[in-house]
Write a protein that holds these residues in place. Structure first.
Motif, mmCIF file in Angstrom:
data_model
loop_
_atom_site.group_PDB
_atom_site.id
_atom_site.type_symbol
_atom_site.label_atom_id
_atom_site.label_comp_id
_atom_site.label_asym_id
_atom_site.label_seq_id
_atom_site.Cartn_x
_atom_site.Cartn_y
_atom_site.Cartn_z
ATOM 1 N N ASP A 179 0.934 -1.172 0.018
ATOM 2 C CA ASP A 179 -0.090 0.057 0.090
ATOM 3 C C ASP A 179 0.811 0.964 0.025
ATOM 4 O OD1 ASP A 179 -2.289 1.410 0.112
ATOM 5 O OD2 ASP A 179 -2.867 0.520 2.148
ATOM 6 N N ASP A 180 0.253 2.368 -0.567
ATOM 7 C CA ASP A 180 1.131 3.552 -0.593
ATOM 8 C C ASP A 180 2.659 3.340 -1.046
ATOM 9 O OD1 ASP A 180 -1.237 4.383 0.624
ATOM 10 O OD2 ASP A 180 -0.582 4.361 2.627
ATOM 11 N N GLU A 236 -3.993 4.351 -6.773
ATOM 12 C CA GLU A 236 -4.930 4.761 -5.867
ATOM 13 C C GLU A 236 -5.183 6.334 -6.041
ATOM 14 O OE1 GLU A 236 -4.039 3.943 -1.814
ATOM 15 O OE2 GLU A 236 -2.707 5.695 -1.687
HETATM 16 CA CA CA Z 1 -3.520 3.493 0.138
#
Ligand code: CA
Ligand code: C2E
Ligand code: CA
Ligand code: CA
Length: 279
Positions: A179-180, A236
């Motif tokens: 993520d990220d 995202e």
């Molecule tokens: Ca994220």
């Protein structure tokens, strides 16, 4: 100077107290909230960019606070992490997300990949693997229908422990996403070491990429690196047609963001699917 220091002190104390009191009330509320079932999951669609199909969902927790209304994670996740309540909360989220994925299947909706955010404390807790195994067994969800979203920083905290855990999770058939991606302290060498299925490009790069040459370069580099390493790449925070077009042109696999849909409650999500807007 001493005088000023004292003044500063008395000036700041009330503010500190107010923050500490708010924190305490949230912490106490969190404990009760778990018992009283005040949490709810919203689901944000993940779209396959080449086909426009809805292929996945990210479960995002919200707190239906009795006095303060629907609270976003920014108001309580960090506190839950600090006081350890993130472990039972994370368990609830995982269980609920798996149950919901199964409920949609029973309603005849097409299968999708359910993604769940996993906090550092929960991931490192001794009971995590058994709980994951038990949840899949009890809900009957196929492991390949579940993806855990982890951050780089939590994996780098203890590389050896992470390596063992990730291999065990991956051996179960559950997918793993970073993520990220690009925002944490990490070394790229772990990408070939860990069984990572998906790179999730952080929205900070996505929001800047159509205006900033540097961010555009970073995004296209991550996409081509992901492709070369046989990773799935998702962006995202996709908010505009322009961003969507850029990502599609550069071969990004999936997108997630307000351009497609915000996170929806389970009923609205099912409604969206029944409308066949992303089929
Ligand atoms: Ca994220
Ligand atoms: P995240 O994992 O990076 O999740 C993406 C966040 O971006 C979500 O905020 C989502 O609603 C928001 N978002 C989605 N599309 C867009 C967009 O196009 N533009 C913008 N500006 N934002 C967009 P949310 O739901 O408030 O969650 C915030 C963070 O809280 C998450 O960031 C995640 O780190 C954490 N979180 C959420 N649910 C859970 C959970 O169940 N467990 C844990 N441990 N953390 C969670
Ligand atoms: Ca996430
Ligand atoms: Ca993010």
């Amino acid at each position: 100077a001493k005088e000023a220091g004292r003044n500063n002190c008395t000036f700041f104390e009330p503010a500190m107290n107010a923050r500490a009191i708010l924190r305490q009330s949230i912490e106490a509320g969190l404990r009760l909230a778990l018992e009283r079932q005040e949490f709810v999951l919203h689901y944000q669609p993940k779209i396959d960019l080449a086909s426009g199909r809805l292929v996945g969902a990210e479960a995002l927790v919200r707190w239906r606070h009795p006095q303060r209304g629907l609270l976003l994670p920014q108001h309580f996740i960090a506190i839950a992490e600090e006081c350890g309540l993130i472990v039972p909360l994370g368990h609830w989220v995982l269980r609920q997300a798996c149950e919901q994925a199964q409920a949609w299947r029973r309603q005849g909706l097409p299968p999708l990949l359910m993604a769940v955010n996993t906090s550092p404390l929960e991931f490192r807790s001794a009971g995590f693997l058994p709980f994951l195994r038990q949840t899949l067994a009890e809900t009957g969800l196929g492991p390949a229908c579940l993806e855990l979203e982890l951050t780089e920083s939590m994996l780098m905290h203890d590389v050896h422990a992470s390596d063992r855990l990730l291999k065990a999770i991956s051996a179960m058939g559950v997918k793993l996403a970073i993520d990220d991606f690009g925002t944490g302290y990490s070394s790229l060498s772990y990408l070939s070491q860990f069984p990572i299925h998906t790179l999730k490009i952080d929205q900070s790069f996505v929001s800047q990429m159509t205006g900033s040459k540097d961010d555009a370069t970073i995004v296209s580099a991550v996409i081509s690196m992901g492709k070369s390493l046989h990773k799935q790449v998702i962006a995202e925070g996709v908010e505009t047609l322009q961003q969507c077009a850029f990502l599609t042109a550069h071969g990004c696999d999936e997108g997630q963001g307000y351009y497609f849909s915000q996170a929806l409650d389970a009923q609205a999500f099912a409604h969206l699917r029944n409308q066949s807007r992303f089929d």
